[in-house]
Design an enzyme around this catalytic site. Structure first.
Site, short mmCIF file in Angstrom:
data_model
loop_
_atom_site.label_atom_id
_atom_site.label_comp_id
_atom_site.label_asym_id
_atom_site.label_seq_id
_atom_site.Cartn_x
_atom_site.Cartn_y
_atom_site.Cartn_z
N CYS A 119 -0.85 1.36 -6.81
CA CYS A 119 -0.61 -0.08 -6.58
C CYS A 119 -1.46 -0.48 -5.39
CB CYS A 119 0.86 -0.41 -6.44
SG CYS A 119 1.85 0.73 -5.44
N SER A 120 -0.84 -0.70 -4.23
CA SER A 120 -1.65 -1.09 -3.08
C SER A 120 -0.90 -0.80 -1.79
CB SER A 120 -2.01 -2.56 -3.15
OG SER A 120 -0.81 -3.32 -3.23
N CYS A 121 -0.15 0.32 -1.74
CA CYS A 121 0.62 0.67 -0.54
C CYS A 121 -0.30 0.74 0.67
CB CYS A 121 1.32 2.01 -0.74
SG CYS A 121 2.47 2.01 -2.11
N CYS A 166 -4.32 3.65 -2.22
CA CYS A 166 -3.14 3.74 -3.08
C CYS A 166 -3.66 3.48 -4.49
CB CYS A 166 -2.09 2.71 -2.67
SG CYS A 166 -0.72 2.60 -3.86
#
Lengths: 85, 92, 204
Positions: free
Chosen positions: C115-117, C112
């Site tokens: 962000c950090s999905c 991701c």
């Protein structure tokens, strides 16, 4: 930051703890709580994190960025305002 | 509306606010890999419009079309992108 | 809390101490305003760690390895297939699961960049490297270099697809079943599946 150069090699930890400090777990929980209770949306949260000045953003750790976003939304949404009744 | 296999190009954009079109995929040509249906639309929801929704697609970009000679030479990148981010691209 | 460890982390000592104080102040203010309690925050973390388990992802993969019909259903509609195994993807947020299968000449990697999905319900808490600027910036440009840092070699002829999770779709890699595992039970196969294999930074 997709494609940007210069961030170096990965730091792969042994044990991979989900949180490195108590406060990081608290930040994670604060965000979950705010999202689930409808205080703000995930998109508003992402926008708040991205609103950090770039130099601060890059210098901050992952959960420091989250904390910035939560603090900003708590202010903007008046979460601490006293409600009548 | 786009269909599976359609050629698309992402819009050239640099919005001040929130978007889920990554900068590195702005202005790039790709192909619709999946039609995702209607999803919450982040660009408007970030402004407090909670009900905003838009059709989204998985779009596949060949690495060379994203990085030129400066990335992994083979293979591709897939990203999930909203209708507003895309414009049709004629087959060549 | 036992899940907190000392060790390598991104923030400097001073900024971490500063953040700890800010969190303390914020939580106290939220409690005073009757928005939440410390107990509710602790329960939120406990519930997350209880629900987000990499063993869930391993169960999904092992089932797909032994049951071709399940594999087809999994690739067609990830949410419905994992629900058959009693896994609730929507515990945290309504996300759609797309499972992408490795095969001969075909490898998949999840990132991701925005962000950090991450499919928390299936993979557990995400590792710090997944959330790092180094991984987010480089996975899309240099996936082979990223794999090499994990000691993972894919042949030059193998095409890598990198999945950048930019909307509410979460991706899970279905690794290839290792050769020579024909005699193993489903439970034994589950034990072979690694978390990194489900992100695509390892082969199984």
């Amino acid at each position: 930051m997709g494609g940007q150069h210069g961030f170096g090699s990965l730091q792969i930890e042994s044990g991979e703890p989900p949180f490195h400090h108590e406060w990081e777990a608290r930040v994670f929980a604060l965000n979950r709580f705010m999202l689930r209770s409808g205080r703000y949306t995930l998109d508003e949260f992402r926008a708040a994190v991205e609103s950090m000045p770039p130099a601060e953003y890059l210098a901050a750790s992952y959960y420091e960025r989250w904390l910035h976003g939560i603090e900003r939304l708590v202010r903007e949404k008046g979460v601490l305002d006293v409600r009548p009744g | 509306m786009f269909a599976l296999g359609d050629r698309v190009r992402t819009r050239i954009a640099n919005p001040a606010g929130h978007t889920r079109l990554p900068r590195y995929l702005s202005g790039r040509a790709g192909r619709v890999d999946a039609v995702l249906g209607t999803l919450p639309y982040p660009d408007r929801r970030a402004e407090g419009i909670v009900s905003a929704r838009e059709t989204a697609y998985t779009v596949r970009f060949e690495n060379a079309d994203v990085w030129g000679p400066d990335g992994e030479p083979r293979g591709s990148i897939c990203a999930d992108l909203f209708e507003s981010y895309l414009e049709p691209l004629e087959e060549q | 809390m036992s899940h907190v460890h000392d060790g390598a982390h991104e923030s400097s000592h001073e900024s971490s101490a500063g953040a700890a104080n800010r969190v303390k102040t914020l939580v106290a203010a939220l409690e005073a305003a009757n928005v939440l309690t410390e107990r509710e925050l602790d329960e939120t973390v406990e519930s997350f760690l209880a629900h987000a388990q990499p063993a869930n992802g391993a169960r999904v993969v092992a089932r797909a390895w032994v049951d071709d019909a399940f594999r087809e259903r999994l690739l067609a509609d990830g949410n419905a297939a994992v629900a058959e195994l009693g896994i609730d993807l929507a515990h945290w947020a309504p996300v759609r699961l797309r499972v992408v299968a490795n095969g001969p000449g075909r490898h998949n990697l999840i990132v991701c960049t925005l962000c950090s999905c991450y499919p928390l319900a299936l993979l557990g808490p995400s590792p710090t490297w997944y959330k790092s600027d180094a991984y987010r910036s480089r996975a899309v440009r240099d996936p082979r270099g990223i794999l090499a840092e994990f000691g993972t070699h894919v042949d030059a002829g193998v095409e890598i697809t990198v999945w950048d999770s930019t909307a509410e779709v979460r991706y899970l890699v279905l690794p290839e079943r290792p050769a020579g595992t024909e005699s193993l039970s489903e439970t034994e196969l589950e034990a072979l599946v690694t978390r990194n294999g489900l992100i695509g930074t390892a082969l199984v």
